[in-house]
Design a protein around this motif. Sequence first.
Motif, PDB file in Angstrom:
ATOM      1  N   UNK A  74       0.840  -1.207   0.000  1.00  0.00           N
ATOM      2  CA  UNK A  74       0.000   0.000   0.000  1.00  0.00           C
ATOM      3  C   UNK A  74       0.872   1.254   0.000  1.00  0.00           C
ATOM      4  N   UNK A  75       0.437   2.282  -0.764  1.00  0.00           N
ATOM      5  CA  UNK A  75       1.157   3.563  -0.723  1.00  0.00           C
ATOM      6  C   UNK A  75       0.545   4.403   0.396  1.00  0.00           C
ATOM      7  N   UNK A  76       1.279   4.553   1.489  1.00  0.00           N
ATOM      8  CA  UNK A  76       0.720   5.206   2.676  1.00  0.00           C
ATOM      9  C   UNK A  76       1.133   6.666   2.817  1.00  0.00           C
ATOM     10  N   UNK A  77       2.083   7.099   2.005  1.00  0.00           N
ATOM     11  CA  UNK A  77       2.520   8.484   2.178  1.00  0.00           C
ATOM     12  C   UNK A  77       3.374   8.966   1.026  1.00  0.00           C
ATOM     13  N   UNK A  78       3.577  10.285   1.016  1.00  0.00           N
ATOM     14  CA  UNK A  78       4.501  10.904   0.067  1.00  0.00           C
ATOM     15  C   UNK A  78       5.385  11.858   0.873  1.00  0.00           C
ATOM     16  N   UNK A  79       6.611  12.006   0.430  1.00  0.00           N
ATOM     17  CA  UNK A  79       7.529  12.868   1.179  1.00  0.00           C
ATOM     18  C   UNK A  79       8.555  13.430   0.215  1.00  0.00           C
ATOM     19  N   UNK A  80       9.158  14.541   0.604  1.00  0.00           N
ATOM     20  CA  UNK A  80      10.142  15.133  -0.298  1.00  0.00           C
ATOM     21  C   UNK A  80      11.203  15.899   0.470  1.00  0.00           C
ATOM     22  N   UNK A  81      12.360  15.943  -0.147  1.00  0.00           N
ATOM     23  CA  UNK A  81      13.456  16.767   0.357  1.00  0.00           C
ATOM     24  C   UNK A  81      13.940  17.594  -0.843  1.00  0.00           C
ATOM     25  N   UNK A  82      13.651  18.875  -0.805  1.00  0.00           N
ATOM     26  CA  UNK A  82      14.096  19.770  -1.877  1.00  0.00           C
ATOM     27  C   UNK A  82      15.417  20.407  -1.476  1.00  0.00           C
ATOM     28  N   UNK A  83      16.294  20.597  -2.445  1.00  0.00           N
ATOM     29  CA  UNK A  83      17.609  21.188  -2.156  1.00  0.00           C
ATOM     30  C   UNK A  83      17.661  22.595  -2.757  1.00  0.00           C
ATOM     31  N   UNK A  84      18.176  23.527  -1.963  1.00  0.00           N
ATOM     32  CA  UNK A  84      18.272  24.912  -2.446  1.00  0.00           C
ATOM     33  C   UNK A  84      19.512  25.584  -1.874  1.00  0.00           C
ATOM     34  N   UNK A  85      19.827  26.751  -2.407  1.00  0.00           N
ATOM     35  CA  UNK A  85      20.940  27.524  -1.868  1.00  0.00           C
ATOM     36  C   UNK A  85      20.582  28.054  -0.490  1.00  0.00           C
ATOM     37  N   UNK A  86      21.587  28.110   0.406  1.00  0.00           N
ATOM     38  CA  UNK A  86      21.405  28.815   1.662  1.00  0.00           C
ATOM     39  C   UNK A  86      21.708  30.291   1.446  1.00  0.00           C
ATOM     40  N   UNK A  87      21.881  31.024   2.534  1.00  0.00           N
ATOM     41  CA  UNK A  87      22.297  32.420   2.430  1.00  0.00           C
ATOM     42  C   UNK A  87      23.813  32.470   2.480  1.00  0.00           C
ATOM     43  N   UNK A  88      24.432  33.369   1.757  1.00  0.00           N
ATOM     44  CA  UNK A  88      25.881  33.453   1.855  1.00  0.00           C
ATOM     45  C   UNK A  88      26.473  34.520   0.968  1.00  0.00           C
ATOM     46  N   UNK A  89      27.684  34.900   1.316  1.00  0.00           N
ATOM     47  CA  UNK A  89      28.400  35.895   0.521  1.00  0.00           C
ATOM     48  C   UNK A  89      29.023  35.229  -0.708  1.00  0.00           C
ATOM     49  N   UNK A  90      29.192  35.995  -1.740  1.00  0.00           N
ATOM     50  CA  UNK A  90      29.738  35.446  -2.982  1.00  0.00           C
ATOM     51  C   UNK A  90      31.253  35.428  -2.944  1.00  0.00           C
ATOM     52  N   UNK A  91      31.791  34.625  -2.031  1.00  0.00           N
ATOM     53  CA  UNK A  91      33.247  34.535  -1.800  1.00  0.00           C
ATOM     54  C   UNK A  91      33.602  33.093  -1.484  1.00  0.00           C
ATOM     55  N   UNK A  92      34.870  32.757  -1.621  1.00  0.00           N
ATOM     56  CA  UNK A  92      35.445  31.513  -1.084  1.00  0.00           C
ATOM     57  C   UNK A  92      34.675  30.238  -1.409  1.00  0.00           C
ATOM     58  N   UNK A  93      34.428  30.016  -2.688  1.00  0.00           N
ATOM     59  CA  UNK A  93      33.848  28.733  -3.087  1.00  0.00           C
ATOM     60  C   UNK A  93      32.351  28.599  -2.870  1.00  0.00           C
ATOM     61  N   UNK A  94      31.759  29.606  -2.284  1.00  0.00           N
ATOM     62  CA  UNK A  94      30.297  29.636  -2.106  1.00  0.00           C
ATOM     63  C   UNK A  94      29.729  28.332  -1.545  1.00  0.00           C
ATOM     64  N   UNK A  95      30.145  27.947  -0.336  1.00  0.00           N
ATOM     65  CA  UNK A  95      29.678  26.676   0.236  1.00  0.00           C
ATOM     66  C   UNK A  95      28.182  26.632   0.522  1.00  0.00           C
ATOM     67  N   UNK A  96      27.528  27.750   0.399  1.00  0.00           N
ATOM     68  CA  UNK A  96      26.082  27.801   0.659  1.00  0.00           C
ATOM     69  C   UNK A  96      25.262  27.335  -0.543  1.00  0.00           C
ATOM     70  N   UNK A  97      25.941  27.141  -1.686  1.00  0.00           N
ATOM     71  CA  UNK A  97      25.207  26.658  -2.868  1.00  0.00           C
ATOM     72  C   UNK A  97      24.669  25.256  -2.598  1.00  0.00           C
TER      73      UNK A  97
END
Length: 191
Positions: A74-97
């Motif tokens: 039986x299909x009892x549920x649906x779920x999701x994990x969406x990925x997006x950029x965080x907040x961050x300065x445009x410097x040093x490899x942009x780890x927030x991407x």
Amino acid sequence: MTIPELGWPRRTERLELRLPTDEAIDEVLRWRNHPDVTRWLLRTTVDPESFRKAWMASADDPLDHAVFVHFDSVVVGIASLGVQDGLGQREDGEPWRAAEGTLGYTFDPAYAGRGFATEVAGALLDLGFTELGLHRITAGCFAANTASARVMEKLGMRREQYGVRDSWHAELGWIDGCQYGILAEEWDSAR
Ligand SMILES: CC(C)(COP(=O)(O)OP(=O)(O)OC[C@H]1O[C@@H](n2cnc3c(N)ncnc32)[C@H](O)[C@@H]1OP(=O)(O)O)[C@@H](O)C(=O)NCCC(=O)NCCS
């Protein structure tokens, strides 16, 4: 930036998480527009064809990890994990991407209260932190959606925001909303 490919299906303790199929979508549509389901959702009643299109499209989107939750046959549920950029300065490899995840889940009320949402949300948090390398995962709910808030609290997510009458509800008007969050290191240390 490279987003890792994830392998499906995968199992949790009692459930199997699979990519959407037409048959599974048909099953979900039997309960998705039930008032117990739509009461606290932002997207209330769905049009079946738009719903189908959106979930099938998610399978081709590397930033949208959407799963159908199977319990036995039986299909009892649906779920999701969406990925997006965080907040961050445009410097040093942009780890927030692509560093933040947004979690969502909806279950058939016939299977409520058995810990299924917590089991699946936990699996998605784990996947987000250990396989996608996310820094932080958040989720929001109406404050009155106690079942959803409880799922997040049971997983160790922190209530980071409480908005007084910041959320519009079609029957209740302006009501309170909450935002929960958890960091990768918090998830690690809780395991
Ligand atoms: C929210 C939802 C996903 C929870 O699913 P679930 O499988 O029942 O969740 P779990 O069994 O893992 O946990 C639910 C918890 O909430 C508690 N709970 C449920 N209804 C409650 C209520 N009205 N008041 C207080 N607690 C409640 C349960 O007792 C349980 O906590 P416990 O383990 O401490 O006893 C499900 O109710 C649902 O799909 N609702 C409709 C869609 C929705 O609201 N999605 C979330 C949008 S933010």
